[in-house]
Scaffold this motif. Structure first.
Motif: not given
Lengths: 314, 334
Positions: B18-22, B35-44, B236-237, B239-249
């Protein structure tokens, strides 16, 4: 009948104490009326310098530029003035190429006024038509460049280039500063204008996919020379020069399978145009290079400048 | 400093919640990230894609703790190796930066000092985080890294200045500097955008190879969908400071469900397909981050927007295992 013919065109820039930068070093091509020719290549290949010579923002060091049968290579300021009507240029940076203190109406009207042209219905009417033609609201006549987005600013630059009804437009990376979604709008606009107005284009770009969507013919440049020239199908479907093949192979494509095998990877960087390699300029990065490539520069013959082209003899 | 609290090997190395930057500006509050959330594992590798003003670079600078606290208001959580860095003193974040997390930028000249030899700068980056290392050790490590990133004659090159390097070689040197401390997280912001396409291909290959070797988590910020599809695992795509789509390539780029993702893919010219056909652009332009549109920020440009799109911000919801879409009508454009 060609509209523009370029023969042996060169541009050398002296660099203090270091000799000459051979930015363009012997280039030949022609453009027919209404034709779109793409000039592609990586940085330092001479594509931008070539474009600037075509509209005579630069004077060639050698060779000839013939426009409608007339040698314009060394025309002075006065001689060039009538030519400005026929030859226009669109720049990459829509921010830098518009005067921030002039209204859009004034920017687009300037070429008409400078050339003393009074269109039927008046300058204002013509400018409104031009704004509409490039997809801008003619009501925005009195706005300033900063009130527009990047894509709209590029449209303003296009309207200005069209004001004098040119026969040839040199477009130097016209969409590379734009966001992807906007880039497609401007490419479509240029395609529509080219079709409807029968304009000839020299379209300079590093993006091979954009060029493929815009140009009927393509010239690939490397270190100041054309290494391959031909129809779109020929260049993209049956490239013959190893550099063209490597260039196409390096483009990361969304639709291509990820981490594809069989990709061509060039080693090293483009050498400096201060001291280009002997013989074929590409030989240092070429997997097909043999002894002859170091001693003899291959001429542009049959659309390709290579001693060992793909699909050819040798 | 707090330790790596309760982080097990399976936990993602980077977690953003839920990252917000103003930013407060004269023209109003710029809501850059909303309000962006994501996670990245090692090696990815996570690719964050978006156009200018989408918030992708602001997000990456927040992860690196590089926003000026006087100008930016940051809320949410940014867990690096289990430690939340949001609101932590600069001193603490600086110790992580360069050691646990490193960055590569678009322009290597902004990261390399023109007055000092390249090798000296890399050695210094090493010694800052290895105070007990001597000069000789740092120099050895530097030459080894330059060699690893494919710079020929690394010992000689180490003594040269940035201006003596070509664009591609500078980018390699910056990568060597970023990796000299073996970071767990690498943030690459448009790392190949300024490079020629043949050199870009070399650098992307290099990053791929280095990731296998160093097993770091990589966040790749780019506007180039082709680059993402070649090197990222997840996308993670924004738009306008938000995530609109997230998934594998595979999910996001081959089976896009958000009309914006779909529109982006349709507007990119390709080396395949019908060259004579017009491109399909997205109408309009990206939104102002000061006056974000109500509801879904994409609704003014979306041919499928309905009443709800105009009034209600769509939440990021799963449409398939691991595939999240923020749209009231997901898949409508497909």
């Amino acid at each position: 009948m060609t509209l523009l013919q370029v023969e042996g065109l060169t541009k050398h820039f002296p660099v203090r104490g270091r000799g000459l930068v051979r930015a363009v070093d012997g280039v030949d091509f022609g453009v027919a009326p209404g034709e779109t020719l793409g000039l592609v290549g990586e940085s330092g290949c001479g594509k931008t310098t070539t474009g600037r010579m075509l509209v005579r923002l630069l004077e060639p060091t050698g060779g000839r530029i013939v426009f409608e049968g007339r040698d314009i290579s060394h025309l002075g300021r006065r001689g060039l003035r009538p030519l400005r009507q026929d030859l226009q240029i669109i720049f990459q940076d829509p921010y830098a190429s518009l005067n921030p203190r002039h209204t859009v109406g004034r920017i687009v009207a300037t070429p008409l006024e400078v050339n003393g042209i009074r269109p039927p219905g008046g300058v204002r009417q013509r400018v409104r038509e031009l704004l509409e033609l490039v997809g801008l609201n003619p009501e925005h006549y009195n706005r300033y460049p900063h009130e527009f987005s990047g894509g709209q600013r590029q449209r303003i630059g296009i309207a200005r280039a069209l004001a004098l009804r040119p026969k040839l437009i040199v477009a130097d990376e016209p969409v590379s500063a734009l966001d992807v979604s906007i880039q497609a709008q401007v490419v479509n606009l240029l395609r529509g204008l080219q079709r409807d107005l029968g304009l000839a284009f020299v379209f300079i770009a590093h993006d091979l996919a954009v060029v493929r969507h815009f140009c009927q013919r393509v010239a690939v440049m490397y270190l100041g020379r054309i290494v391959e020239i031909g129809d779109r199908e020929q260049i993209y479907e049956r490239p013959r020069h190893p550099y063209t093949r490597a260039l196409l192979s390096a483009v990361p494509e969304v639709t291509a399978p990820a981490r594809a095998s069989g990709r061509i990877r060039l080693a090293g960087d483009v050498p400096t145009p201060l001291d280009p390699p002997s013989g074929c300029r590409f030989r240092g990065r070429c997997w097909k290079a043999r002894e002859v490539c170091a001693t003899t520069e291959p001429p542009l013959a049959g659309g390709v400048a290579c001693h060992f082209p793909e699909g050819g003899a040798g | 400093m707090r330790g790596a609290v309760g982080l097990t090997a399976a936990d993602p190395y980077l977690q953003v919640r839920d990252l917000r930057v103003r930013f407060a500006t004269e023209d109003g509050v710029v809501r850059a990230v909303n309000g962006v959330s994501f996670a990245v594992e090692r090696g990815r590798t996570l690719g964050i894609v978006g156009e200018s003003g989408s918030g992708k670079s602001v997000t990456s600078l927040a992860v690196l703790g590089l926003h000026d606290p006087k100008r930016a208001t940051i809320t949410g959580e940014i867990l690096v190796g289990g430690r939340d860095i949001v609101g932590r003193p600069d001193e603490e974040v600086r110790r992580l930066r360069g050691r646990d997390m490193a960055m590569i930028f678009q322009d290597p000249l902004s990261a390399l000092h023109p007055y000092y030899p390249v090798g000296r700068q890399i050695a210094e980056a090493y010694r800052v985080h290895h105070p007990r290392a001597g000069r000789a050790e740092a120099r050895e490590r530097t030459v080894q890294m330059l060699d690893r990133v494919g710079i020929p004659q690394p010992a000689r090159r180490a003594r040269q200045y940035p201006h003596e390097f070509s664009g591609g070689m500078r980018q390699r040197a910056m990568i060597a500097m970023a990796l000299v401390n073996d970071p767990d997280l690498l943030i690459a912001d448009e790392p190949t955008t300024a490079l020629d396409v043949t050199v870009q291909a070399q650098i992307l290959d290099l990053l791929e190879g280095l990731q296998k070797e160093f097993n770091s988590a990589i966040v790749l910020i780019t506007h180039d969908l082709g680059v993402v599809s070649q090197v990222a695992d997840d996308v993670l795509v924004m738009y306008g400071g938000r995530a609109v789509e997230h998934g594998s390539v595979e999910q996001v780029l081959r089976r896009p469900q958000h009309p914006y993702t779909w529109g982006l893919l349709a507007s990119v010219p390709s080396l395949r397909g019908d060259a004579a056909a017009d491109l399909v652009p997205i109408p309009g332009s990206p939104p102002s981050l000061i006056h974000l549109p109500s509801g879904c920020a994409f609704h003014p440009r979306c041919p499928y927007a309905d009443e709800r799109s105009r009034t209600e911000v769509p939440e990021l919801r799963p449409v398939a295992e691991g595939h999240l879409v923020a749209c009231h009508r997901p898949g409508v454009a497909a």
